[in-house]
Design a protein around this motif. Structure first.
Motif, PDB file in Angstrom:
ATOM      1  N   VAL A   1       6.649  -3.596  -6.115  1.00  0.00           N
ATOM      2  CA  VAL A   1       5.903  -4.414  -5.153  1.00  0.00           C
ATOM      3  C   VAL A   1       6.465  -4.230  -3.747  1.00  0.00           C
ATOM      4  CG1 VAL A   1       5.378  -6.780  -4.459  1.00  0.00           C
ATOM      5  CG2 VAL A   1       5.159  -6.114  -6.859  1.00  0.00           C
ATOM      6  N   ALA A   2       7.785  -4.193  -3.640  1.00  0.00           N
ATOM      7  CA  ALA A   2       8.404  -4.010  -2.325  1.00  0.00           C
ATOM      8  C   ALA A   2       8.032  -2.658  -1.721  1.00  0.00           C
ATOM      9  CB  ALA A   2       9.922  -4.145  -2.439  1.00  0.00           C
ATOM     10  N   ILE A   3       8.066  -1.610  -2.539  1.00  0.00           N
ATOM     11  CA  ILE A   3       7.700  -0.276  -2.062  1.00  0.00           C
ATOM     12  C   ILE A   3       6.224  -0.246  -1.662  1.00  0.00           C
ATOM     13  CG2 ILE A   3       7.408   2.146  -2.754  1.00  0.00           C
ATOM     14  CD1 ILE A   3       9.868   1.767  -4.575  1.00  0.00           C
ATOM     15  N   SER A   4       5.383  -0.876  -2.476  1.00  0.00           N
ATOM     16  CA  SER A   4       3.949  -0.886  -2.206  1.00  0.00           C
ATOM     17  C   SER A   4       3.625  -1.607  -0.900  1.00  0.00           C
ATOM     18  CB  SER A   4       3.203  -1.544  -3.371  1.00  0.00           C
ATOM     19  OG  SER A   4       1.836  -1.664  -3.098  1.00  0.00           O
ATOM     20  N   GLU A   5       4.235  -2.764  -0.700  1.00  0.00           N
ATOM     21  CA  GLU A   5       3.963  -3.510   0.529  1.00  0.00           C
ATOM     22  C   GLU A   5       4.378  -2.715   1.756  1.00  0.00           C
ATOM     23  OE1 GLU A   5       5.975  -7.204  -0.072  1.00  0.00           O
ATOM     24  OE2 GLU A   5       4.361  -8.059  -1.305  1.00  0.00           O
ATOM     25  N   PHE A   6       5.520  -2.065   1.663  1.00  0.00           N
ATOM     26  CA  PHE A   6       5.970  -1.238   2.777  1.00  0.00           C
ATOM     27  C   PHE A   6       5.030  -0.051   2.992  1.00  0.00           C
ATOM     28  CE2 PHE A   6       8.336   2.588   4.069  1.00  0.00           C
ATOM     29  CZ  PHE A   6       8.674   2.211   5.367  1.00  0.00           C
ATOM     30  N   ALA A   7       4.672   0.619   1.898  1.00  0.00           N
ATOM     31  CA  ALA A   7       3.793   1.797   2.000  1.00  0.00           C
ATOM     32  C   ALA A   7       2.469   1.429   2.648  1.00  0.00           C
ATOM     33  CB  ALA A   7       3.567   2.396   0.618  1.00  0.00           C
ATOM     34  N   HIS A   8       1.861   0.367   2.178  1.00  0.00           N
ATOM     35  CA  HIS A   8       0.563  -0.029   2.712  1.00  0.00           C
ATOM     36  C   HIS A   8       0.654  -0.479   4.167  1.00  0.00           C
ATOM     37  CE1 HIS A   8      -0.921  -0.619  -1.672  1.00  0.00           C
ATOM     38  NE2 HIS A   8      -1.319   0.551  -1.206  1.00  0.00           N
ATOM     39  N   SER A   9       1.808  -1.031   4.555  1.00  0.00           N
ATOM     40  CA  SER A   9       1.984  -1.401   5.962  1.00  0.00           C
ATOM     41  C   SER A   9       2.030  -0.173   6.861  1.00  0.00           C
ATOM     42  CB  SER A   9       3.269  -2.222   6.140  1.00  0.00           C
ATOM     43  OG  SER A   9       4.434  -1.396   6.052  1.00  0.00           O
ATOM     44  N   GLN A  10       2.361   0.982   6.243  1.00  0.00           N
ATOM     45  CA  GLN A  10       2.427   2.245   6.979  1.00  0.00           C
ATOM     46  C   GLN A  10       1.171   3.094   6.791  1.00  0.00           C
ATOM     47  OE1 GLN A  10       5.273   3.061   8.934  1.00  0.00           O
ATOM     48  NE2 GLN A  10       5.717   0.906   8.457  1.00  0.00           N
ATOM     49  N   GLY A  11       0.175   2.539   6.100  1.00  0.00           N
ATOM     50  CA  GLY A  11      -1.046   3.287   5.845  1.00  0.00           C
ATOM     51  C   GLY A  11      -0.878   4.373   4.801  1.00  0.00           C
ATOM     52  N   ILE A  12       0.121   4.232   3.944  1.00  0.00           N
ATOM     53  CA  ILE A  12       0.421   5.225   2.898  1.00  0.00           C
ATOM     54  C   ILE A  12      -0.113   4.721   1.563  1.00  0.00           C
ATOM     55  CG2 ILE A  12       2.292   6.364   1.633  1.00  0.00           C
ATOM     56  CD1 ILE A  12       3.940   6.148   4.238  1.00  0.00           C
ATOM     57  N   LYS A  13      -0.710   5.605   0.784  1.00  0.00           N
ATOM     58  CA  LYS A  13      -1.309   5.237  -0.494  1.00  0.00           C
ATOM     59  C   LYS A  13      -0.266   5.275  -1.605  1.00  0.00           C
ATOM     60  CE  LYS A  13      -5.714   7.124   1.071  1.00  0.00           C
ATOM     61  NZ  LYS A  13      -5.147   7.631   2.351  1.00  0.00           N
ATOM     62  N   MET A  14      -0.559   4.524  -2.666  1.00  0.00           N
ATOM     63  CA  MET A  14       0.336   4.429  -3.820  1.00  0.00           C
ATOM     64  C   MET A  14      -0.392   4.929  -5.070  1.00  0.00           C
ATOM     65  SD  MET A  14       3.380   2.976  -3.086  1.00  0.00           S
ATOM     66  CE  MET A  14       3.891   2.175  -4.616  1.00  0.00           C
ATOM     67  N   HIS A  15       0.228   5.892  -5.762  1.00  0.00           N
ATOM     68  CA  HIS A  15      -0.310   6.371  -7.040  1.00  0.00           C
ATOM     69  C   HIS A  15       0.720   6.127  -8.131  1.00  0.00           C
ATOM     70  CE1 HIS A  15      -2.278   8.748 -10.111  1.00  0.00           C
ATOM     71  NE2 HIS A  15      -1.178   9.466 -10.257  1.00  0.00           N
ATOM     72  N   LEU A  16       0.246   5.748  -9.299  1.00  0.00           N
ATOM     73  CA  LEU A  16       1.121   5.551 -10.449  1.00  0.00           C
ATOM     74  C   LEU A  16       0.781   6.535 -11.560  1.00  0.00           C
ATOM     75  CD1 LEU A  16       3.284   3.946 -12.041  1.00  0.00           C
ATOM     76  CD2 LEU A  16       1.417   2.512 -12.904  1.00  0.00           C
TER      77      LEU A  16
END
Length: 412
Positions: free
Chosen positions: A188-203
């Motif tokens: 969750v911490a990584i995701s929140e940071f990524a999305h704040s930077q406009g970066i997508k998350m894949h699992l």
């Protein structure tokens, strides 16, 4: 040429093409293979469909998936629903699902993908990201030896306008990775940071089912931090083939286009979809028994004095027998010569829904016997055991000790 002559030629063509793939002892051959699977620790991809699964699958719809096959569409919608996403797309394999997922995210270079250096997309997908997407991977060694943290990500992420770098467009995580569970709060911490930077998350959630079974967290909760998720039906769940990619509706529509471009548009997939549905209903709950059996295996090894380099968080145990003076080749050979042989590779032991409890006991006994033989020959067991660390030990040098070789099948 007369019609009788043409009919004769056609008959020969048809005769040459005909082929009976079944052996005279096919049922007995199948029973033998099923027993071999129950005594193999190579992977959880080797599980075989049961007669009950095949019976259910035979009732599935018979449409063409390029033209909206009903059973397949129902499976895609169901997996999307339980993961909290808008749409799903059935794929032939987890590798295809991961690669199409990333290709769909990556729109305009330059770009890069950040992942754990042990990740499947990095080590076991034939360099697909570079080939299909023209993207470099930023591979990160977790500082804690178990899983990536936000600190790891922040350290290696490429952002900004420096023209020397390829900005990180996607962070790809894997859960489980080598059988270990990625802590959800860190995700969750990584995701929140990524999305704040406009970066997508894949699992890469090939074995996310194990995480849900072990932790009791819903699939939606586990998948919420991600923009796209790949889930396997043949790893762990026992379906014969298939994965599902889920994400936003527009994203999945584009992914479907890429699937066609990659040659992955399939036809009568109803039986495969039905097998996956059967696995979700009947095999998913069995994963708790798998985890318990893996822990039994780990305890048996520890009691003998074997080093555990990555413990049984779910279905895998990585071990090191060198404290006993035993090496992997001796174990593999001895296990292969049992009255009922056991199949092994290197340091990875994978327990699955069709693993025989007796196979676990027999495996432990093989190592116990070898250890006793080494003692009688004068070997003094080491009191220093390899440190458990998410099995980074397997791939790099730790404390100056060369890791065991990566054996055949010790992957995927």
């Amino acid at each position: 040429m007369t019609i009788p002559d043409l009919d004769s030629k056609r008959a020969k063509v048809f005769e040459q093409a005909g082929f009976d793939i079944l052996t005279e002892t096919q049922e007995l051959d199948n029973e033998k293979q099923i027993k071999e699977v129950s005594r193999s620790f190579l992977s959880d991809t080797i599980t075989v469909p049961t007669k009950e699964m095949y019976t259910y699958a035979a009732l599935a719809s018979v449409g063409d998936d390029v033209y909206h096959e009903p059973s397949t569409k129902a499976l895609e919608a169901h997996v999307a629903k339980i993961t909290g996403k808008e749409a799903g797309l059935f794929m032939a394999s987890g590798t295809m699902s991961n690669q199409i997922a990333l290709r769909t995210h990556l729109k305009q270079p330059p770009y890069s993908v950040l992942c754990d250096y042990r990740a499947h997309i990095n080590k076991y997908e034939a360099g697909g990201l570079a080939f299909h997407s023209g993207a470099p991977m930023i591979t990160v060694l977790p500082a804690n030896g178990h899983h990536l943290t936000l600190s790891d990500v922040e350290t290696y992420l490429v952002t900004g306008n420096d023209i020397h770098g390829a900005p990180t467009e996607v962070i790809a995580l894997e859960n489980t990775l080598n059988g270990t569970i990625f802590p959800q709060d860190e995700i969750v911490a990584i995701s929140e940071f990524a999305h704040s930077q406009g970066i997508k998350m894949h699992l890469d959630g090939a074995r996310i089912w194990h995480v849900a079974a072990e932790t009791g967290m819903s699939m939606k909760e586990l998948c919420d931090p991600f923009d796209s998720i790949s889930l396997c039906f043949s790893k762990g769940l026992g379906a014969p083939v298939g994965s599902c990619l889920v994400g936003p509706k527009a994203y999945i529509q584009k992914a479907r286009w890429f699937r066609k471009l990659f040659g992955g548009g399939m036809r009568q997939t109803g039986m495969m979809a039905a097998s996956a549905a059967f696995a979700l209903t009947h095999n998913f709950p069995k994963l708790l028994d798998v985890h318990a059996l893996a822990r039994r295996l780990e305890k048996g090894l520890v009691d003998i004095g074997v080093g555990i380099t990555s413990g049984a968080e779910t279905c895998m145990v990585f071990y090191d027998p060198t404290p006993l003076g035993v090496d992997y080749s001796e174990i593999v050979e001895r296990a292969s010569k049992l009255p009922d042989p056991i199949k092994l590779a290197g340091s990875r032991i994978v327990v699955h829904i069709q693993t025989s409890p007796q196979a676990v006991e027999d495996f432990i006994n093989v190592i116990r016997e070898l250890a006793e033989e080494k003692k009688k020959a004068g070997f003094v067991p080491s009191s220093v055991k390899p440190k458990a660390n998410g099995h980074i030990y397997k791939d790099i040098y730790v404390r100056g000790v060369k890791p065991p070789p990566l054996m055949p099948f010790e992957k995927a």
